[in-house]
Design a protein around this motif. Structure first.
Motif, mmCIF file in Angstrom:
data_model
loop_
_atom_site.group_PDB
_atom_site.id
_atom_site.type_symbol
_atom_site.label_atom_id
_atom_site.label_comp_id
_atom_site.label_asym_id
_atom_site.label_seq_id
_atom_site.Cartn_x
_atom_site.Cartn_y
_atom_site.Cartn_z
ATOM 1 N N ALA A 16 -15.750 26.923 21.884
ATOM 2 C CA ALA A 16 -16.566 28.086 22.243
ATOM 3 C C ALA A 16 -16.717 28.200 23.751
ATOM 4 O O ALA A 16 -16.642 29.301 24.315
ATOM 5 C CB ALA A 16 -17.931 27.991 21.571
ATOM 6 N N TRP A 51 -11.599 31.168 20.314
ATOM 7 C CA TRP A 51 -12.380 31.598 19.159
ATOM 8 C C TRP A 51 -11.718 31.279 17.833
ATOM 9 O O TRP A 51 -12.411 30.932 16.857
ATOM 10 C CB TRP A 51 -12.684 33.092 19.273
ATOM 11 N N ASP A 92 -12.339 27.718 17.176
ATOM 12 C CA ASP A 92 -13.770 27.574 16.905
ATOM 13 C C ASP A 92 -14.081 27.974 15.466
ATOM 14 O O ASP A 92 -14.811 27.274 14.741
ATOM 15 C CB ASP A 92 -14.541 28.461 17.893
ATOM 16 N N ALA A 146 -18.613 33.369 17.355
ATOM 17 C CA ALA A 146 -17.164 33.527 17.526
ATOM 18 C C ALA A 146 -16.678 34.859 16.953
ATOM 19 O O ALA A 146 -15.862 35.557 17.563
ATOM 20 C CB ALA A 146 -16.428 32.359 16.872
#
Length: 549
Positions: free
Chosen positions: A258, A263, A266, A301
């Motif tokens: 993050a 993303w 994540d 995210a």
């Protein structure tokens, strides 16, 4: 499709989570099976207790390193039951009471820890090494709670001396690094310098012992800020594979992903963490409330990717999820459950702030029985929204509410407590802005951004530097705004609103190539806007189409 049906990588879905009834090594039947031992990492921690408790003791220590305190406690309790003379079993129980980076040491757990560590000392540990482990923790637990930073540092020093005396003692090495990192997290003046001191211990430990669950984990916590995040990427890429049965271990790489704007990575690790929590619940293991933290990162995210559909599902599901967790026996003592009211406030606040739905932020109600920091977070969000709306009355109310609980929040140890002064400056800035005191507002927000840049930024947050750029842009100063957006994106890469703001500012000052670059990045981030209906995506497409003519 609900958030609970999201697809997972097959390798994660196959993680075994074995019933407590299958445990073969303890007469109590508690813990996880021998098959799952390797799934929490492996440590080598010889003790002078009965030989048959060595494996469950080491399993408990491995769980400690991944902050799976609830299941670690079962392991140490089983050791104590099987060998009542084992002083280190009592040490292990006392270690589960100390939870740095979470809630530290509330008084109730401190009292329990003192009882356990005093019992450990009374059992006359058989080796000098064991006596030193027990003495170090005992000194900490008996210390003055108002001098916590000094006490944590003293604990770290004791572990460092143990490792110096015996360099082969990897556990002392790891706990030395943990102590330094925990002390750094409490440093209000120069935490980044303190973090670097901790990394000087943890990085060599990780290099020498890359499969140890402690070093990788503690490096991630130490580098959980924009200034240091990239240094933790190797640890983040490794940690989930070290302890894949732990929901917390699966989630923790997401802190670094993050910070770096990664993303997709994540999302993948936090989906896996949710799955591990669901498996834990199914098998009646503790620690299932970690799923709230994983969903917190998933929400953030998805918002950065412009995937508002999945983000909205998480916000809508937070209350049913908490009701589901509340029905689990013993959940009140489980990991992250303490922070349920924080999540009830944070999820909708972040969702609406990121989407610029200011009136929706003002409409968020306080949950029942909130933590004081939950209320403060809501007032922070409402001050920002009121500022954007130029609603002076709402801004004044948010500031008055926040100020009334400021000292209590600073002492609570929540994520927002760590940047309490910077957040208050942010709120004051938006209050000034609501009152059309724009010069004062910009000065306050600039100061907040400078402080956040110096001490680090809380997780799942809207950077003060980006908000400063937003205010400059709204105030008709796009050239200055562009410079601030660039700084914000350097510290917090690939944020949806940072890219959109930078593109708009660049276009307004006539830097068309820069605007093209930022808008192009925004469209790549959002998969060409397929998952997003936000106006910023339409603006990006219109600009690029115009430039291509």
């Amino acid at each position: 499709m609900t958030i609970r049906s999201l697809a997972l990588y097959a390798c994660i879905a196959a993680i075994p989570c074995v019933s407590l009834a299958q445990q073969q090594h303890h007469h109590s039947g508690e813990g996880i099976s021998q098959e799952a031992l390797v799934k929490v990492g492996t440590v080598h921690f010889p003790i002078s207790c009965s030989a048959h408790v060595q494996i469950p003791f080491e399993r408990g220590v491995a769980m400690l390193h991944s902050f799976w305190y609830e299941e670690a406690r079962k392991q140490f309790a089983a050791v104590a039951s099987s060998d009542p003379s084992c002083a280190m079993a009592q040490w292990g129980l006392a270690m589960t009471e100390w939870r740095p980076f979470w809630d530290g040491m509330p008084e109730e757990r401190r009292k329990a820890g003192i009882e356990e560590i005093d019992k450990a000392a009374s059992l006359d540990p058989k080796t000098d090494r064991e006596r030193r482990y027990i003495a170090a923790l005992r000194d900490y637990l008996h210390s003055d709670p108002t001098q916590n930073v000094v006490a944590v540092r003293k604990y770290a020093d004791a572990m460092g001396e143990l490792h110096t005396a015996d360099p082969s003692d990897v556990e002392a090495f790891a706990f030395y690094g943990l102590g330094l990192s925990a002390a750094a997290s409490l440093d209000p003046k120069d935490p980044i310098a303190s973090d670097r001191e901790a990394l000087a211990v943890l990085m060599p430990g990780f290099k020498a012992h890359p499969d140890h669950p402690g070093f990788a984990h503690y490096i991630i916590h130490t580098c959980d800020n924009p200034q240091l995040a990239r240094e933790a990427l190797p640890a983040a890429e490794k940690y989930a594979a070290i302890a894949p049965a732990s929901a917390h271990a699966l989630h923790m790489p997401g802190h670094i992903f993050a910070r770096l704007g990664m993303w997709k990575e994540d999302i993948a690790v936090n989906r896996a963490s949710v799955r591990a929590s669901e498996l834990a619940a199914k098998e009646h293991l503790d620690g299932v409330s970690h799923e709230m933290h994983a969903y917190e990162f998933l929400l953030y995210a998805y918002l950065q990717e412009g995937d508002d559909t999945h983000a909205r599902e998480i916000v809508q599901d937070v209350s049913p999820m908490i009701r589901h967790l509340a029905a689990i026996p013993g959940i009140q003592n489980d990991g992250m459950y303490l922070f349920t009211s924080y999540m009830q406030v944070e999820f909708p606040s972040i969702y609406h702030l990121e989407r610029h739905e200011w009136n929706d932020v003002l409409a968020i109600a306080e949950p029942a029985h909130p933590l004081v920091s939950s209320r403060y977070f809501l007032f922070w969000a409402q001050a920002i929204a009121a500022g954007h709306l130029r609603d002076a009355s709402a801004a004044d109310q948010a500031l008055a509410n926040a100020q009334s609980i400021y000292k209590a929040v600073a002492a609570e140890g929540s994520p927002i407590s760590a940047e309490i002064h910077a957040t208050f400056l942010t709120m004051k800035a938006w209050q000034d802005y609501a009152h059309h005191r724009d010069a004062e507002a910009l000065a306050q927000l600039s100061a907040s951004a400078d402080e956040q840049d110096r001490v680090g930024q809380a997780e799942v947050d809207i950077p003060a530097r980006e908000m400063y750029a937003d205010m400059l842009l709204a105030d008709g100063r796009p050239a200055e705004a562009l410079n601030e957006y660039k700084i914000a994106l350097h510290l917090s890469p690939n944020r949806f609103n940072g890219l959109a703001g930078a593109a708009r500012a660049a276009a307004e000052v006539g830097h068309l190539d820069e605007a093209r670059t930022f808008y192009g990045s925004l469209l790549r981030l959002t998969d060409d806007g397929h998952a997003s209906g936000r106006p910023e995506v339409s603006r990006a497409k219109a600009f690029l189409n115009q430039q291509d003519k």
